[in-house]
Design a protein around this motif. Sequence first.
Motif, PDB file in Angstrom:
ATOM      1  N   ILE A 105     110.151  10.017  48.031  1.00 21.61           N
ATOM      2  CA  ILE A 105     109.251  10.705  47.099  1.00 21.61           C
ATOM      3  C   ILE A 105     108.546  11.877  47.780  1.00 21.61           C
ATOM      4  O   ILE A 105     108.275  12.903  47.147  1.00 21.61           O
ATOM      5  N   ARG A 106     108.302  11.766  49.091  1.00 21.95           N
ATOM      6  CA  ARG A 106     107.739  12.915  49.810  1.00 21.95           C
ATOM      7  C   ARG A 106     108.786  14.025  49.921  1.00 21.95           C
ATOM      8  O   ARG A 106     108.465  15.208  49.816  1.00 21.95           O
TER       9      ARG A 106
ATOM     10  N   ALA B 245     103.035   2.444  48.095  1.00 23.12           N
ATOM     11  CA  ALA B 245     103.068   3.761  47.459  1.00 23.12           C
ATOM     12  C   ALA B 245     101.708   4.098  46.849  1.00 23.12           C
ATOM     13  O   ALA B 245     101.218   5.219  46.967  1.00 23.12           O
TER      14      ALA B 245
ATOM     15  N   MET C 170     108.970   5.920  50.245  1.00 22.01           N
ATOM     16  CA  MET C 170     107.961   6.932  50.562  1.00 22.01           C
ATOM     17  C   MET C 170     108.616   8.188  51.131  1.00 22.01           C
ATOM     18  O   MET C 170     108.222   9.311  50.802  1.00 22.01           O
TER      19      MET C 170
ATOM     20  N   HIS D 270      96.674   2.819  42.596  1.00 20.22           N
ATOM     21  CA  HIS D 270      97.397   3.959  42.038  1.00 20.22           C
ATOM     22  C   HIS D 270      96.499   4.759  41.104  1.00 20.22           C
ATOM     23  O   HIS D 270      95.977   4.229  40.114  1.00 20.22           O
TER      24      HIS D 270
ATOM     25  N   ALA E  19     101.094  14.344  47.852  1.00 22.56           N
ATOM     26  CA  ALA E  19     100.815  13.052  47.228  1.00 22.56           C
ATOM     27  C   ALA E  19     100.529  13.138  45.741  1.00 22.56           C
ATOM     28  O   ALA E  19     100.612  12.131  45.039  1.00 22.56           O
ATOM     29  N   GLY E  20     100.209  14.325  45.232  1.00 20.42           N
ATOM     30  CA  GLY E  20      99.923  14.441  43.808  1.00 20.42           C
ATOM     31  C   GLY E  20      98.757  15.364  43.531  1.00 20.42           C
ATOM     32  O   GLY E  20      98.264  16.061  44.425  1.00 20.42           O
TER      33      GLY E  20
ATOM     34  N   VAL F   4     100.974   8.594  45.400  1.00 22.57           N
ATOM     35  CA  VAL F   4     102.195   9.192  44.851  1.00 22.57           C
ATOM     36  C   VAL F   4     101.860   9.737  43.468  1.00 22.57           C
ATOM     37  O   VAL F   4     100.943   9.250  42.804  1.00 22.57           O
TER      38      VAL F   4
ATOM     39  N   ARG G 149     114.312  11.518  53.723  1.00 23.67           N
ATOM     40  CA  ARG G 149     113.394  12.609  53.368  1.00 23.67           C
ATOM     41  C   ARG G 149     114.162  13.919  53.198  1.00 23.67           C
ATOM     42  O   ARG G 149     113.953  14.661  52.235  1.00 23.67           O
TER      43      ARG G 149
ATOM     44  N   VAL H 106     108.152   6.469  41.706  1.00 27.70           N
ATOM     45  CA  VAL H 106     108.661   5.230  42.294  1.00 27.70           C
ATOM     46  C   VAL H 106     108.851   4.222  41.160  1.00 27.70           C
ATOM     47  O   VAL H 106     107.947   3.989  40.364  1.00 27.70           O
TER      48      VAL H 106
END
Length: 602
Positions: A267-268, A317, A264, A356, A69-70, A322, A213, A279
């Motif tokens: 980005i994953r 998101a 999602m 976010h 996720a970051g 993210v 994905r 995103v």
Amino acid sequence: MTSPGTPRRSRRLATASLLSVLLLSSCGPASETSPEGAEQSAGSAEEDQAEAQAQAEAEARQAQEAALAGPGEEHRQRAEEIVAEYSTEELAGSVLVGEFASTDAAPMAALIDELHLAGSIIMGGNVPRGDQGVDTETLAAELETLTSGAQDREVPPMISVDQEGGLVTRVDAPLTEWPTPMSYGAAALGSEQDGDDAQSTEDETDDDDALARSGHRFLAAELEELGFTTSFAPEGDVTVGAADPTIGSRSFGGDAEAVSELAMSGIRGLAEGGLAGAVKHFPGHGSVTEDSHQTLPVQDASLDELRSRDWVPFAEAAEAGVPMIMMGHIEVPALEEGTPSSLSAAAYSELRDMGHEGVVVTDALNMGAIVQGYGGDQAAVLALEAGADLLLMPADVGGAHAAIVTALESGELDRSRATEAAQRVTALQLWQADLAAGELAAGPGAELPEELARESEDASEAEADAEGLDSAAETAQALGRSAITLVAGQCEADLAAEGIQIVGGSAQDRSRLATAAQAEGITVGSGAVVNLIGESSSAGGDIAVALDRPEVLAAADAPTRIALYGRTVESFEALARVLSGEDAPGRLPVAVGEDERGHSTC
């Protein structure tokens, strides 16, 4: 840095707790334990063991998701320490991503060093080519040159690219070519319909996004191997169809929830392949009728309308976590009249209110929506002041850097705002480096905890058996087969029994279809006329095939109409099979004329 052993420590604690339970249960005298009591005790121990195992697996999954996720707390803390030592010039550069105009990266590397830039973006003109397409060896060397521009820093530079698939592909063959993102929407709808027919379960619903994905994971892995760290993808834009001149097939489709799920997954997948993704483009470019590359689009919808449609993917998101969201150049009077969202504090506040916590990057600051009204240099200051963290492609990165330095020194720009932005960007860069190196609980090369290793292996084998997703090539083939949609005509009809004539499209499009058709045993040069329709090709022929966005089929008068969503070799192979009488399993992810989203004649 987070160790791959973290989930194992949780498991050891759970195991210790289980041992304590077992020891306590065995403390009583043997003569006091009846056979029934022994059975109950054994049953209780098994239940406790299963519960402990389930808890350990849940903790391992949570660690994986957090890693994808970051940045974690360790990255944020280290970023604070690093940024605290920055000079004003370093602070100004750390939030800028520049561009250059040739395949020689040395001048850009020098600029990264001189201006302390966060990094550089690679556009199509920066990609060296040879007789066989992209010269990957030379490209990797140039990316290494860019990285050397920050060799004395702890923070690696951001080497970024726009790589969405389809029309927005900067680095193509010999890398795997991917069709438009809308192909994932068509494939997911087809899979969802098949699941409905077979009384789908929750697990089957999750499988609908497996292609997205997997595709994004393989896309990222090939880029990361060359030296890229970031891809500004995937799209969170919900397209309204034909009235949308800019996004079109770059969007996953016209339904907000479906776009959310696929974005999602995308980005994953990028993170699993080692790249930071973003995103884009908040506040939603899919429902405005002008192109921000040329002018400033105005979004006249109310906040309630936006929150129920365009903003759904971004809100989900933000809630899930993210690493980055891209801010577009769109005026939203309901937020702030007369100001592009990329320069609007209200727009940034809206994203933060959604939850976010990662980087907000601007869309390219050299686009018409910005330079026509705000100039290049001052726009960078205004965006940073409004709430941007990373400033992408100012018209003149040197001028933007100088403007930020001047604004900081004069007090026009609060240093705390620039510091906050730099900390977020630095944490992102530290996280991506750890992710790509396999030093987190997820990502390429990560050592999976024991609780998930077997499960992941079994799931990967099942996924590969079911979908053919164990390599980039097989994923691209599965996507081509799953996405193709018969919009009009008879399902499973042999359309090429008398051969085909190919018109429209580009020379490469016609060549690829001819090769695929001949491999399928179809005669090329006579028979049914197959018209390959691009963004603006004329309609006609016996079989009209939309190569990119399917909305062009609304104007086609051919009795058979097919949406392909891409121009890849695999897309044309899928088309050849459908022309030979195979099923077209995809469904429209956006309305086409009178045909609603979800339509197919198969």
